[in-house]
Each structure stands twice: as structure tokens, then as C-alpha cells.
Design an enzyme around this catalytic site. Structure first.
Site, PDB file in Angstrom:
ATOM      1  N   PHE A  62      29.067  39.222  40.843  1.00 43.75           N
ATOM      2  CA  PHE A  62      30.667  39.289  40.594  1.00 43.75           C
ATOM      3  C   PHE A  62      32.146  38.773  41.030  1.00 43.75           C
ATOM      4  CE2 PHE A  62      30.362  42.998  42.677  1.00 43.75           C
ATOM      5  CZ  PHE A  62      31.808  42.839  43.294  1.00 43.75           C
ATOM      6  N   CYS A  63      32.527  38.134  40.036  1.00 45.92           N
ATOM      7  CA  CYS A  63      34.131  37.655  40.836  1.00 45.92           C
ATOM      8  C   CYS A  63      34.884  37.623  39.969  1.00 45.92           C
ATOM      9  CB  CYS A  63      33.838  36.258  40.492  1.00 45.92           C
ATOM     10  SG  CYS A  63      33.502  35.221  39.353  1.00 45.92           S
ATOM     11  N   THR A  64      36.228  37.435  40.569  1.00 41.39           N
ATOM     12  CA  THR A  64      37.905  37.722  39.302  1.00 41.39           C
ATOM     13  C   THR A  64      37.525  36.920  38.459  1.00 41.39           C
ATOM     14  OG1 THR A  64      38.433  36.759  41.433  1.00 41.39           O
ATOM     15  CG2 THR A  64      39.765  37.419  39.744  1.00 41.39           C
TER      16      THR A  64
END
Length: 185
Positions: A62-64
């Protein structure tokens, strides 16, 4: 949430160290990268040996907003990892869709705009930027004796010369005066 909690899944936060420091999902791997371009080296050095020793073959990332973890997914697929997933829409979508009571998110989420970090309600959080080095700082860090608004923080107090700090102080005076002008009728 089921995917994140699954013991057969290794969950990786593909963001940079300072972003992870503000908030992340509990129990995820932090690659401790300064830049996303450091991620492939981390995969070779840390993730590959971990996956060889570990029976957990499923990876979630995941990331922003979803872009970096899509790139990371492509990298891992090219390297031959059999089951790689990423959080579609990233953390921001997760915070939008999952109510706070059921959320596995801990802390705030760094964003690349003037809001700096968002809380679970997607409202500006506690963090503000140090205008000398760009590090996001929480209120405790801003109350440190090392912090001088616009000039330095505990992360960069030894990174700049006295001449740099004098220049930063002048810049801060300008901003302070501009703020007063805006407030005065």
C-alpha cells in the site's frame, strides 16, 4: 482488513520513512527507504531472503494514493513473485471507505500538499512541515527546544550553517509579516 490480518500475507508499506513514521497499518513491513527509487534494492536485500525462508507467499502493498504500490507490484511480478496485490486507491481510499471503528490504520497519513497529514476523517492532522528541511513534525516535536519556526527542527539542527539559518529566519520574518497584513483590517 481480512487481507491485512491474514497471517499468510506479508504487508509492505511502500512509502518513505518519514511517511511511515506518521502512520501505517499495524504489523506491516517498513522498507526504511528515503526515496521510492530505493525500493528495488530493499526487495533484493531484504524481501527476497525473507520470502525464501517464509512460507507466506502472498504479498500485499500500500501507499498514499495507489501509484507507488502499483509500481512496486509491477516490479515484484517482473521478479517472479507469484501472488502480489496492492490496496487500490491507497490509504486515502481506505480511510474514505472504512469507518474509524473498524479501521486498522494507526496515526495520520502524510499527503504531498499544504495539509501535510490527514486524520482518519480525511481532515488536516497534527503535523506541520519544518520549512528548513521539509520534515513533517507533530506538535510534540514543534514544542522541542530545537525547533525554531521556519529555521530548524531536531532533524535538521545540525544540517545547516549559521548563514543558512540567518537566511531562513529572514524568510520566516517575511511570512510572519505577511500573515499579520492578512489579519489586519
Amino acid at each position: 482488513n481480512d487481507f491485512i490480518r491474514d497471517p499468510d500475507t506479508i504487508v509492505i508499506d511502500t512509502r518513505n520513512e518519514y511517511e511511515v513514521g506518521i502512520g501505517t497499518f499495524k504489523g506491516t513491513l517498513n522498507p526504511h527507504t528515503e526515496n521510492f527509487r530505493d525500493f528495488p534494492e530493499w526487495v533484493d536485500r531484504v524481501l527476497s531472503p525473507l520470502m525464501e525462508k517464509n512460507e507466506k507467499k502472498r504479498i500485499g502493498m500500500f501507499c498514499t494514493g495507489g501509484i507507488r504500490c502499483e509500481k512496486a507490484t509491477s516490479l515484484l511480478v517482473k521478479k517472479g513473485y507469484p501472488e502480489v496485490h496492492h490496496l487500490k486507491g491507497g490509504i486515502l481510499k481506505y480511510l474514505e471507505v472504512v469507518d474509524k471503528e473498524n479501521s486498522l490504520w494507526e496515526g495520520e497519513c502524510f499527503v504531498f500538499d499544504q495539509r501535510v497529514a490527514l486524520d482518519h476523517n480525511l481532515l488536516p492532522g497534527d503535523h506541520l512541515l519544518c520549512y528548513a528541511c521539509g520534515m513533517p513534525l507533530n506538535s510534540k516535536e514543534r514544542n522541542s527546544s530545537d525547533y525554531i519556526q521556519g529555521v530548524q527542527c531536531s532533524y535538521c539542527k545540525d544540517c545547516f550553517s549559521d548563514q543558512d539559518r540567518a537566511r531562513f529566519a529572514e524568510r520566516q520574518k517575511y511570512y510572519d509579516n505577511k500573515s499579520k497584513e492578512t489579519l489586519d483590517p
